[in-house]
Design a protein around this motif. Structure first.
Motif, short mmCIF file in Angstrom:
data_model
loop_
_atom_site.label_atom_id
_atom_site.label_comp_id
_atom_site.label_asym_id
_atom_site.label_seq_id
_atom_site.Cartn_x
_atom_site.Cartn_y
_atom_site.Cartn_z
N LYS A 1 0.93 -1.39 -0.17
CA LYS A 1 0.06 -0.06 0.18
C LYS A 1 0.82 1.44 0.03
O LYS A 1 2.04 1.31 0.70
N SER A 2 0.42 2.42 -0.63
CA SER A 2 1.35 3.30 -0.73
C SER A 2 1.49 4.10 0.54
O SER A 2 2.44 4.91 1.03
N SER A 3 0.44 3.77 1.42
CA SER A 3 0.32 4.56 2.95
C SER A 3 1.55 3.71 3.45
O SER A 3 1.78 4.39 4.75
N ASP A 4 2.07 2.72 3.34
CA ASP A 4 2.89 1.83 3.97
C ASP A 4 4.11 1.97 3.86
O ASP A 4 4.98 1.64 4.32
N ILE A 5 4.56 2.97 2.65
CA ILE A 5 5.83 3.20 2.43
C ILE A 5 6.34 4.63 3.21
O ILE A 5 5.49 5.88 2.74
N LYS A 6 7.47 4.71 3.62
CA LYS A 6 8.03 5.88 4.33
C LYS A 6 9.26 6.37 3.39
O LYS A 6 9.90 5.74 3.19
N ILE A 7 9.01 7.66 2.98
CA ILE A 7 10.15 8.15 2.26
C ILE A 7 10.87 9.20 2.91
O ILE A 7 10.63 9.80 3.61
N TYR A 8 12.15 8.76 2.91
CA TYR A 8 13.28 9.65 3.76
C TYR A 8 14.10 10.33 2.79
O TYR A 8 14.54 9.94 1.56
N ALA A 9 14.62 11.56 2.96
CA ALA A 9 15.48 12.42 2.16
C ALA A 9 17.10 11.69 2.31
O ALA A 9 17.68 11.98 1.46
N ALA A 10 17.05 11.28 3.60
CA ALA A 10 18.49 10.51 3.91
C ALA A 10 18.26 9.52 4.78
O ALA A 10 17.16 9.10 5.19
N PRO A 11 19.17 8.37 4.47
CA PRO A 11 18.94 7.21 5.16
C PRO A 11 18.73 7.23 6.70
O PRO A 11 19.42 7.86 7.19
N PRO A 12 17.60 6.70 7.27
CA PRO A 12 17.38 6.62 8.59
C PRO A 12 18.35 5.96 9.29
O PRO A 12 18.87 5.05 8.87
N LYS A 13 18.57 6.22 10.49
CA LYS A 13 19.52 5.70 11.59
C LYS A 13 18.99 4.08 11.95
O LYS A 13 19.79 3.01 11.85
N GLU A 14 17.79 4.10 12.08
CA GLU A 14 17.12 3.01 12.71
C GLU A 14 16.46 2.26 11.69
O GLU A 14 15.78 2.59 10.83
N THR A 15 16.77 0.92 11.45
CA THR A 15 16.44 0.27 10.14
C THR A 15 16.13 -1.43 10.58
O THR A 15 15.83 -2.15 9.45
N LYS A 16 15.74 -1.41 11.68
CA LYS A 16 15.33 -2.79 12.25
C LYS A 16 13.96 -3.32 11.68
O LYS A 16 12.93 -2.34 11.70
N ASP A 17 13.96 -4.44 10.95
CA ASP A 17 12.71 -4.78 10.38
C ASP A 17 12.16 -3.85 9.40
O ASP A 17 11.19 -3.68 8.94
N LEU A 18 13.24 -2.97 8.79
CA LEU A 18 12.71 -2.19 7.84
C LEU A 18 13.33 -2.29 6.33
O LEU A 18 14.79 -2.48 6.30
N ASN A 19 12.85 -2.41 5.51
CA ASN A 19 13.51 -2.65 4.08
C ASN A 19 13.71 -1.14 3.36
O ASN A 19 13.02 -0.25 3.82
N LEU A 20 15.00 -0.79 3.21
CA LEU A 20 15.38 0.51 2.63
C LEU A 20 15.88 0.30 1.25
O LEU A 20 16.54 -0.32 0.81
N LEU A 21 14.97 1.03 0.39
CA LEU A 21 15.32 1.18 -0.95
C LEU A 21 15.65 2.41 -1.61
O LEU A 21 14.92 3.60 -1.40
N GLU A 22 16.84 2.87 -2.12
CA GLU A 22 17.41 3.70 -2.61
C GLU A 22 16.87 4.24 -4.19
O GLU A 22 16.77 3.20 -4.67
N GLY A 23 16.50 5.28 -4.28
CA GLY A 23 15.87 5.56 -5.47
C GLY A 23 15.98 7.21 -6.00
O GLY A 23 16.36 7.87 -5.28
N THR A 24 15.47 7.49 -7.12
CA THR A 24 15.31 8.90 -7.64
C THR A 24 13.85 9.30 -7.66
O THR A 24 13.19 8.60 -8.10
N VAL A 25 13.59 10.44 -7.33
CA VAL A 25 12.26 10.73 -7.27
C VAL A 25 11.82 11.37 -8.91
O VAL A 25 12.58 11.93 -9.30
N GLU A 26 10.76 10.44 -9.26
CA GLU A 26 10.53 10.68 -10.74
C GLU A 26 9.39 11.75 -10.91
O GLU A 26 9.52 12.47 -11.89
N SER A 27 8.38 11.87 -9.84
CA SER A 27 7.32 12.70 -10.00
C SER A 27 6.82 13.04 -8.96
O SER A 27 6.77 12.12 -7.78
N LEU A 28 6.09 14.24 -8.79
CA LEU A 28 5.40 14.83 -7.61
C LEU A 28 4.24 15.52 -7.99
O LEU A 28 4.01 16.11 -8.84
N GLU A 29 2.98 15.01 -7.55
CA GLU A 29 1.77 15.61 -7.88
C GLU A 29 1.04 16.07 -6.53
O GLU A 29 0.65 15.09 -5.53
#
Length: 258
Positions: free
Chosen positions: A181-209
């Motif tokens: 679900k889109s509401s279950d994805i948290k977007i970070y500008a920088a990698p968070p310090k706490e990543t326990k039980d968290l998938n972290l995927l790096e990417g590039t912002v393609e669009s903003l609406e």
């Protein structure tokens, strides 16, 4: 018995693109000549030209272009439109192959095929439904930790109950959908310090609406994986198109779908 099927694209009721015609186009691009392409495919020049002419009659734009003279003595190349047609065909053909492969799981059982059909056409409200493959399963009596390789090669982890894993007959190599679900994805500008039980995927912002209440952000992870998530209005200033960002997804927020 096996379920099989040929894939063709038609236009105006006539055959337009099939595997043989795509092979011919690719060979023309490789050799720079219709005649050379025909020889490589062990067909006559006349047969090759008839295929090209048949495609040109149905196409919205020319498929080939002639090069006159020059250092190489001229020849034939594909137009940009033809390259787009090849990309479209290849993608649709791959989806068709996956479609047939899923049906092949049924063997000669109509009942099993009926179940697969119902799963195939299941629709969910989740914005992110990513074709994936299971690469590892670690289970105990209560839960299973599933390692999922997303289309494009990125890996994520999903935690589901062992009962669910068993009832779905999940195994290494299973083709699945990672549903998020889109509401279950948290977007970070920088990698968070706490990543326990968290998938972290790096990417590039393609669009903003944006709307009056919130904003939708599309994060390009790789060529084949795009994640859609929601931002609050006060989070907007932290992101811009073309900038790097990170998607955080809890293990238990990735649903495994067949």
């Amino acid at each position: 018995m096996e379920i099989d099927g040929r894939f063709w694209l038609k236009k105006d009721g006539r055959s337009f693109l099939g595997s043989g015609r795509i092979e011919l186009l690719n060979m023309i691009e490789k050799t720079g000549s219709i005649n050379a392409a025909a020889k490589e495919m062990k067909m006559s020049y006349k047969a090759a030209w008839e295929r090209i002419n048949g495609m040109n009659e149905l196409a919205d734009e020319p498929i080939i272009q002639r090069k006159i003279g020059g250092k190489g003595g001229g020849g034939t190349t594909l137009t940009p439109y033809a390259h787009e047609l090849i990309k479209t065909y290849d993608r649709l053909n791959e989806l068709h192959r996956q479609f047939i492969d899923r049906f092949s799981e049924a063997g000669d059982s109509p009942e099993l095929l009926s179940k697969i059909l119902k799963r195939t056409f299941l629709t969910t409200s989740a914005r992110n439904q990513i074709p994936s493959k299971i690469s590892k399963i670690d289970s105990n009596e209560l839960s299973s930790l599933i390692t999922i390789t997303l289309s494009g090669g990125s890996e994520v982890l999903s935690t589901i109950t062992s009962k669910s894993a068993n009832s779905m007959n999940l195994h290494v190599g299973s083709d699945i959908y990672a549903i998020i679900k889109s509401s279950d994805i948290k977007i970070y500008a920088a990698p968070p310090k706490e990543t326990k039980d968290l998938n972290l995927l790096e990417g590039t912002v393609e669009s903003l609406e944006s709307t009056d209440l919130n904003s939708e952000l599309a994060l390009r992870i790789n060529e084949k994986t795009l994640l859609i998530t929601l931002l609050k209005k006060d989070e907007m200033d932290s992101f811009s198109v073309g900038k790097k960002a990170y998607a955080g997804i809890a293990y238990n927020n990735i649903i495994v779908g067949l």
